[in-house]
Enzyme design. Sequence first.
Site, mmCIF file in Angstrom:
data_model
loop_
_atom_site.group_PDB
_atom_site.id
_atom_site.type_symbol
_atom_site.label_atom_id
_atom_site.label_comp_id
_atom_site.label_asym_id
_atom_site.label_seq_id
_atom_site.Cartn_x
_atom_site.Cartn_y
_atom_site.Cartn_z
ATOM 1 N N LYS A 240 0.936 -1.220 -0.061
ATOM 2 C CA LYS A 240 -0.068 -0.203 0.002
ATOM 3 C C LYS A 240 0.743 1.148 -0.026
ATOM 4 C CE LYS A 240 -3.211 2.689 2.730
ATOM 5 N NZ LYS A 240 -4.021 3.048 4.093
ATOM 6 N N GLU A 290 -8.288 12.291 12.361
ATOM 7 C CA GLU A 290 -7.450 11.188 12.850
ATOM 8 C C GLU A 290 -6.632 11.246 13.928
ATOM 9 O OE1 GLU A 290 -4.595 7.627 10.631
ATOM 10 O OE2 GLU A 290 -5.776 8.908 9.454
ATOM 11 N N GLU A 334 -7.356 -2.332 2.701
ATOM 12 C CA GLU A 334 -6.633 -1.330 3.057
ATOM 13 C C GLU A 334 -6.823 -1.016 4.509
ATOM 14 O OE1 GLU A 334 -6.704 3.699 2.147
ATOM 15 O OE2 GLU A 334 -8.125 2.202 0.994
ATOM 16 N N GLU A 469 -12.220 10.799 -4.493
ATOM 17 C CA GLU A 469 -12.097 10.649 -2.981
ATOM 18 C C GLU A 469 -11.263 11.958 -2.463
ATOM 19 O OE1 GLU A 469 -9.608 8.000 0.340
ATOM 20 O OE2 GLU A 469 -10.749 7.086 -1.151
#
Length: 487
Positions: A240, A290, A334, A469
Amino acid sequence: MTEDARWLEGAEGGGGDEYSVERHGRLVSASRPVADLPFERFLQAASGQERFFWRDGRQGITFAGSGVAANLIGYGHARFAAIQRQASEIFAYAETRPSRRFEQAPGAELALPRLFGGFAFREDFVPDMTWTGFHPGHFILPHYQFVEQDGLGWLTVNAFLPPEDDATATIPLLEEALDAQAAFLARGEFEVGGRGVEVRLQDGDGKQERLEIDYPLQYDEWAKLIENALLSFDATPLKKVVLSRIAQLRAPQPLIIRQMLTHLCADYPDCFSFLFEPQPGHAFLGATPELLARVQGVELETMALAGSIGRGATADEDAELAAALLASAKDRHEHALVVNALRAILQPLCRQLTVAAEPTVLALSNIQHLYTPVKARLNSPEGVLPLVEALHPTPAMGGTPRELGMAFIRGNEPTLRGWYAAPVGWIDCNMEGAFAAAIRSAVVQKERAWAYAGAGIVPGSVPQAEWEETNWKFQPVIRSVAGGQPA
């Protein structure tokens, strides 16, 4: 900047000017409660100065600061250790307490001195014109500091005294300055409520009074980046990588940073809103969902946040999208990469680690994410910075394996990230604190802003979907500039 603040500038990770009371003096702070002080008023009163802000919407706590009592700077690979050392030395010799009149007042523990700041995404960060005034590691102890939680507000003044001065004798002078500042803020003899110039999105006629938005990385280039990543997944152990792009905003007048923060806090009440303005008018701000690390004693909180989908126009459509996100094999993969990496990093550092068995959906005003909370009891109480260093960058910000993800970003992203996607937060005098990953963010200079957005790329990623996105992720900053209008 005061003379007593200058000694920490230039202190590098491998050395620098070591702290000692005999050479540099002692941090002395005094605090008092204040009532009915909105953070907007505090920041407006500090217009033209260095300013700092943090709001944790989940815990309902707000910090703000103005002016500079001390600058802490770190460079290179050792930047985390450099800040840890400098902060520990300052706080070890500090004299901090509320004014004697208020020692028993509720909330006094909130008023202790705090450093505000963060780190660059990469250790080899060298500022360009966009990031002038920012360093690889940079923290500031404000001269004045404000905190509010559950209706309790406190104002603190921080200063360094010469080594020969008696801190006890000096505290009454600081208390006088504190009382004067509290009275000034209470009077509100400065413009607070004005909206300034209303900024609108540029329409088809391209009038200059409109907000202009430009995307330097064209779609074809973006698709090529993702194609390169997909080829790397086949040819290397890379699983990733997070790729980012920029939206350049230009307004007809200098952007009003306080108003941008007000919009961000209102539109994203459950996020971590932040501001680091080391030079007046040149700021990094955002509203990120986050949490990277919150540490109190041996208690640690963090999270995995990866996998995204939009919001629906109705409650039913919203629920359908959330269900689709939970059912997406690509997004679950993911997300699992982030969860597994957090577990691998934290297990050696903890005597107890609790990771939710399944992700849930965290819904923000314009986007939904897969979310897994993580809690731990650390082996020993070493403060927040060692955890920040261990966790940054998570696979949600860089990639996995970490070294391969960072190498791919370094070799392929065409623009400098600066502090985007890096740790930003605060440290208190116990070396505890909270840091978030600085996404949904922008760096601002006068009438211009550079907003950043990224997307996690894994096998099966589709360039058009990842482009859309990132468009969602630009919205917090664009709306904060454009008076709440979406782009």
